[in-house]
Design a protein around this motif. Structure first.
Motif, mmCIF file in Angstrom:
data_model
loop_
_atom_site.group_PDB
_atom_site.id
_atom_site.type_symbol
_atom_site.label_atom_id
_atom_site.label_comp_id
_atom_site.label_asym_id
_atom_site.label_seq_id
_atom_site.Cartn_x
_atom_site.Cartn_y
_atom_site.Cartn_z
ATOM 1 N N ALA A 240 46.079 41.084 46.933
ATOM 2 C CA ALA A 240 47.165 41.262 45.766
ATOM 3 C C ALA A 240 47.673 42.499 46.106
ATOM 4 O O ALA A 240 48.808 42.685 45.162
ATOM 5 N N ASP A 241 47.538 43.156 47.075
ATOM 6 C CA ASP A 241 48.290 44.537 47.135
ATOM 7 C C ASP A 241 49.678 44.331 47.246
ATOM 8 O O ASP A 241 50.165 45.411 46.796
ATOM 9 N N GLY A 242 50.225 43.594 48.082
ATOM 10 C CA GLY A 242 51.911 43.568 47.998
ATOM 11 C C GLY A 242 52.547 43.259 46.717
ATOM 12 O O GLY A 242 53.473 43.745 46.500
ATOM 13 N N GLN A 243 51.688 42.525 45.930
ATOM 14 C CA GLN A 243 52.458 42.199 44.632
ATOM 15 C C GLN A 243 52.146 43.729 43.862
ATOM 16 O O GLN A 243 53.051 44.061 42.774
ATOM 17 N N ARG A 244 50.853 44.441 43.984
ATOM 18 C CA ARG A 244 50.822 45.891 43.318
ATOM 19 C C ARG A 244 51.951 46.685 43.606
ATOM 20 O O ARG A 244 52.771 47.502 42.862
ATOM 21 N N TRP A 245 52.290 46.605 45.180
ATOM 22 C CA TRP A 245 53.252 47.747 45.527
ATOM 23 C C TRP A 245 54.464 47.546 44.889
ATOM 24 O O TRP A 245 55.340 48.388 44.639
ATOM 25 N N VAL B 246 63.960 41.806 51.890
ATOM 26 C CA VAL B 246 62.689 41.213 51.688
ATOM 27 C C VAL B 246 61.909 42.111 52.587
ATOM 28 O O VAL B 246 62.217 42.108 53.635
ATOM 29 N N LEU B 247 60.740 42.337 51.782
ATOM 30 C CA LEU B 247 59.637 43.382 52.760
ATOM 31 C C LEU B 247 58.500 42.474 52.198
ATOM 32 O O LEU B 247 58.060 42.188 51.116
ATOM 33 N N THR B 248 57.432 42.662 53.232
ATOM 34 C CA THR B 248 56.022 42.169 52.698
ATOM 35 C C THR B 248 55.208 42.818 53.449
ATOM 36 O O THR B 248 55.220 43.563 54.622
ATOM 37 N N THR B 249 54.068 43.161 52.685
ATOM 38 C CA THR B 249 52.588 43.750 53.307
ATOM 39 C C THR B 249 51.870 42.798 54.151
ATOM 40 O O THR B 249 52.027 41.473 53.825
ATOM 41 N N LEU B 250 51.051 43.305 54.933
ATOM 42 C CA LEU B 250 50.240 42.214 55.556
ATOM 43 C C LEU B 250 48.898 42.753 55.055
ATOM 44 O O LEU B 250 48.020 43.711 54.915
ATOM 45 N N PRO B 251 48.129 41.600 54.511
ATOM 46 C CA PRO B 251 48.265 40.092 54.613
ATOM 47 C C PRO B 251 49.446 39.801 53.281
ATOM 48 O O PRO B 251 49.577 40.493 52.466
ATOM 49 N N ARG C 175 40.135 50.509 44.587
ATOM 50 C CA ARG C 175 41.235 49.723 45.161
ATOM 51 C C ARG C 175 41.857 50.525 46.324
ATOM 52 O O ARG C 175 42.008 51.920 45.982
ATOM 53 N N ALA C 176 42.818 49.958 47.119
ATOM 54 C CA ALA C 176 43.434 50.520 48.099
ATOM 55 C C ALA C 176 44.434 51.610 47.417
ATOM 56 O O ALA C 176 45.010 51.043 46.600
ATOM 57 N N PRO C 177 44.464 52.687 47.919
ATOM 58 C CA PRO C 177 45.777 53.594 47.109
ATOM 59 C C PRO C 177 47.063 53.322 47.811
ATOM 60 O O PRO C 177 47.285 52.410 48.697
ATOM 61 N N GLY D 127 40.403 43.246 48.840
ATOM 62 C CA GLY D 127 40.538 42.067 48.449
ATOM 63 C C GLY D 127 40.304 41.871 46.871
ATOM 64 O O GLY D 127 39.457 42.493 46.322
ATOM 65 N N SER D 128 40.563 40.879 46.462
ATOM 66 C CA SER D 128 40.219 40.415 45.071
ATOM 67 C C SER D 128 39.060 39.900 44.705
ATOM 68 O O SER D 128 38.236 40.064 43.797
ATOM 69 N N GLN D 129 38.397 39.287 45.803
ATOM 70 C CA GLN D 129 36.983 38.836 45.527
ATOM 71 C C GLN D 129 35.910 39.378 46.484
ATOM 72 O O GLN D 129 34.726 39.184 46.336
#
Length: 620
Positions: free
Chosen positions: A491-496, A479-484, A458-460, A578-580
């Motif tokens: 799901a990366d943004g949730q992991r960060w 509020v901060l968000t990753t793209l996408p 997965r992405a580091p 990507g999760s899938q």
């Protein structure tokens, strides 16, 4: 989950208690051997995660792993900030998420908070998954040894089947709730103690505590355990051999259940209120129950993560690789039918009643697991099934019928243990008989031996997050968000955010996320937030590589959406997961640059600031 066994009573076969020796050392040797073996097998199944917890993710369900890692990070935040265990606005801002209506594993996130701080949510996730599998096998071993069988080997075989059955190996693809199969035997242990004279208060209190713990870890599994217990006990109590026993036990059992209800009700009053009436709650589920029903053919097929699957005999009859809840294979089903016939022929009246009730549970839950309409080897028939009458009832409307097949796992495990116990303790007609039984067990069980859960890279974590550089661009609580944007597929943004919470200190909020919330048809639930124009713009670019020139409408919608979320900055890491399936990072960057202008390069990410009074969208 699974099903209860024979309740100890005066008329029943007496429970078998593990013998002890002076000094106690030798009496614990079988327990220790089983515990070590269970832990070793669990580590084998999860070894892909342990090889690199931060860099590896379950290949078939990265979205669920991200959600549970988020919960583990939230456990640290919860203890450090005195937050609400059952509601948060850190995700899906500004509306928030009702965690009580999701799988919040509250006990785990609190107990594992020290490990999460020291090693990160990734390690805590792998640790819980491993201990769940090992603990399930060991708990079933102890339960079977205590109540049903004389031989430790028989209890061990039944316990290992229950702990490492295909359904639970399948759920090891990311589910920390469903792999907690230990909840069933522990709860059932104390259900069977309820008839004990003069101990209704103690037993009721302990069972109430266990119900509260079980609800906080695997509420759906606890519901199935309660249903199975009810079917078993009612069936057994109505049989002639057990009626008088049941009548004598009723007052004591009801008193104990009353205490259980009071204790569990007091502990669960707030989470139950939040679950059914709190903000951002919903009815039903975000999943199609008809889709997540078991195909009758799946009972006869082999799972993908098994020796049989490794040899190319796995089946694709499950809704997805995480829901292979039966997949016992034809040889095992034949073995169970033959074994049940043998056990019934040689049973005492009380044991015969137990086996009859056990068979009833197996048949009932097999039929219910097939869902509202029969599916036959990949095709859907027009035959309506009993679950169709339950679809809209409370609790049933939130369950996925295919998972009811996990109750059948317990039934099979008990039958296997009873059969081995009889073969080891009772004389057989000939050596040939023993050989035939041994061959039958080998043919039935060896193909089901579990293979490790598949993992992938997965992405580091970018240094922008890991080194806290984000704090220079977003205020505490901003509020901060990753793209996408964070979703089940991205799901990366949730992991960060999970990793940031685990480090304590300042914290940011995110729009969207992977969770269950309102927004489905007719007031039912849905997966994730209702997408607005801007998050859909980036989602389709990431998932489908869809890039088109943006117009004034897109830019105005982005202004409105950023204002709604109160976003202060957005960023795009060098790698995204990507999760899938793989994601189209280049398409995301092109869309963001077209919409927001040229980015800054900061801490291994591309950054776009969304500052009050400055409109980055006007650059285009």
């Amino acid at each position: 989950m699974s099903v209860v066994a024979a309740a100890p009573s005066e008329s029943a076969d007496p429970p078998v208690v593990t013998p002890t020796r002076t000094g106690g050392l030798l009496s614990w040797r079988p327990h220790l051997i089983v515990a070590v073996a269970a832990l070793a097998l669990a580590a084998w199944v999860t070894n892909g995660l342990w090889q690199d917890p931060a860099g590896h993710v379950v290949a078939k369900n990265a979205g669920d792993q991200a959600f549970f890692e988020w919960l583990l990070g939230y456990g640290v935040y919860l203890l450090g900030h005195g937050a609400d265990p059952f509601f948060t606005d850190l995700m899906n801002t500004p509306l928030g998420v009702n965690l009580a209506a999701n799988t919040s594993i509250t006990v785990y996130i609190v107990l594992l908070a020290p490990l999460t701080v020291l090693a990160g949510p990734q390690v805590s996730f792998a640790a819980i998954l491993t201990l769940n599998l090992a603990g399930s096998a060991f708990a079933w071993y102890l339960f079977l040894r205590r109540y049903l069988v004389k031989r430790s080997a028989a209890a061990a075989l039944g316990g290992f089947f229950c702990g490492f059955a295909p359904g639970f190996i399948s759920h090891a693809n990311g589910h920390l709730n469903w792999t907690a199969g230990w909840v069933a035997p522990v709860v059932l242990w104390w259900v069977l103690k309820l008839p004990e004279p003069k101990r209704w208060l103690r037993n009721g209190i302990i069972l109430g505590l266990l119900v509260a713990v079980g609800f906080s870890i695997a509420a759906e599994g606890l519901f199935f355990t309660a249903l199975a217990s009810g079917v078993f006990l009612i069936t057994r109590s109505l049989l002639p051999a057990c009626r008088s026993e049941a009548r004598r036990a009723v007052p004591t059992v009801l008193a104990g259940l009353g205490v259980t209800a009071v204790v569990a009700g007091a502990l669960l009053a707030y989470p139950l209120f939040m679950h059914f009436a709190g903000p951002q709650t919903f009815s039903g589920t975000g999943f199609n129950q008809a889709h997540y029903a078991e195909d009758i053919g799946a009972y006869f097929e082999y799972p993908t993560r098994s020796v049989a699957g490794w040899l190319g005999l796995g089946s694709a009859l499950a809704p997805n690789p995480t829901e292979e809840t039966s997949f016992f294979g034809l040889p095992l089903l034949v073995l169970v039918v033959v074994a049940m016939g043998m056990l019934r022929r040689h049973a005492t009246p009380s044991r015969f009643a137990t086996l009859t009730a056990l068979s009833t549970v197996g048949v009932v839950f097999l039929v219910l697991s097939l869902g509202p309409q029969l599916k036959f080897f990949g095709g859907t028939t027009s035959i309506k099934l009993p679950y169709a009458a339950l679809l809209h009832l409370p609790l049933f409307d939130s369950a996925l019928p295919g998972r009811l097949a996990l109750v059948v796992v317990g039934v099979i495990g008990i039958v296997l243990a009873l059969t081995v116990d009889r073969l080891l303790t009772e004389p057989m007609p000939s050596t040939r008989t023993h050989t035939l039984w041994a061959a039958g067990f080998a043919v039935a069980l060896v193909p089901l031996f579990p293979m490790p859960v598949l993992t992938t890279e997965r992405a580091p974590e970018p240094s922008f997050i890991a080194d806290g550089i984000w704090k220079d661009y977003v205020s505490d609580g901003g509020v901060l968000t990753t793209l996408p944007f964070a979703t089940t597929d991205t799901a990366d943004g949730q992991r960060w955010q999970a990793y940031t919470m685990a480090r304590r200190g300042e914290q940011f909020r995110i729009p969207d996320g992977y969770f269950l919330g309102p927004g489905g048809p007719d007031g039912t639930g849905q997966i994730g937030a209702t997408q607005r124009h801007t998050d859909w713009l980036f989602f389709r670019a990431a998932l489908y590589g869809y890039v088109i020139p943006l117009d004034d409408y897109d830019r105005q919608q982005a202004r409105d959406d950023f204002a709604y979320w109160k976003v202060q900055a957005v960023f795009l890491p060098d790698q995204i997961t990507g999760s899938q399936s793989p994601l189209f990072r280049a398409a995301v960057e092109m869309t963001a640059t077209d919409l927001l202008g040229e980015p800054e390069r900061v801490g291994g990410v591309l950054l776009w600031r969304i500052r009050p009074g400055i409109d980055p969208l006007s650059k285009s």
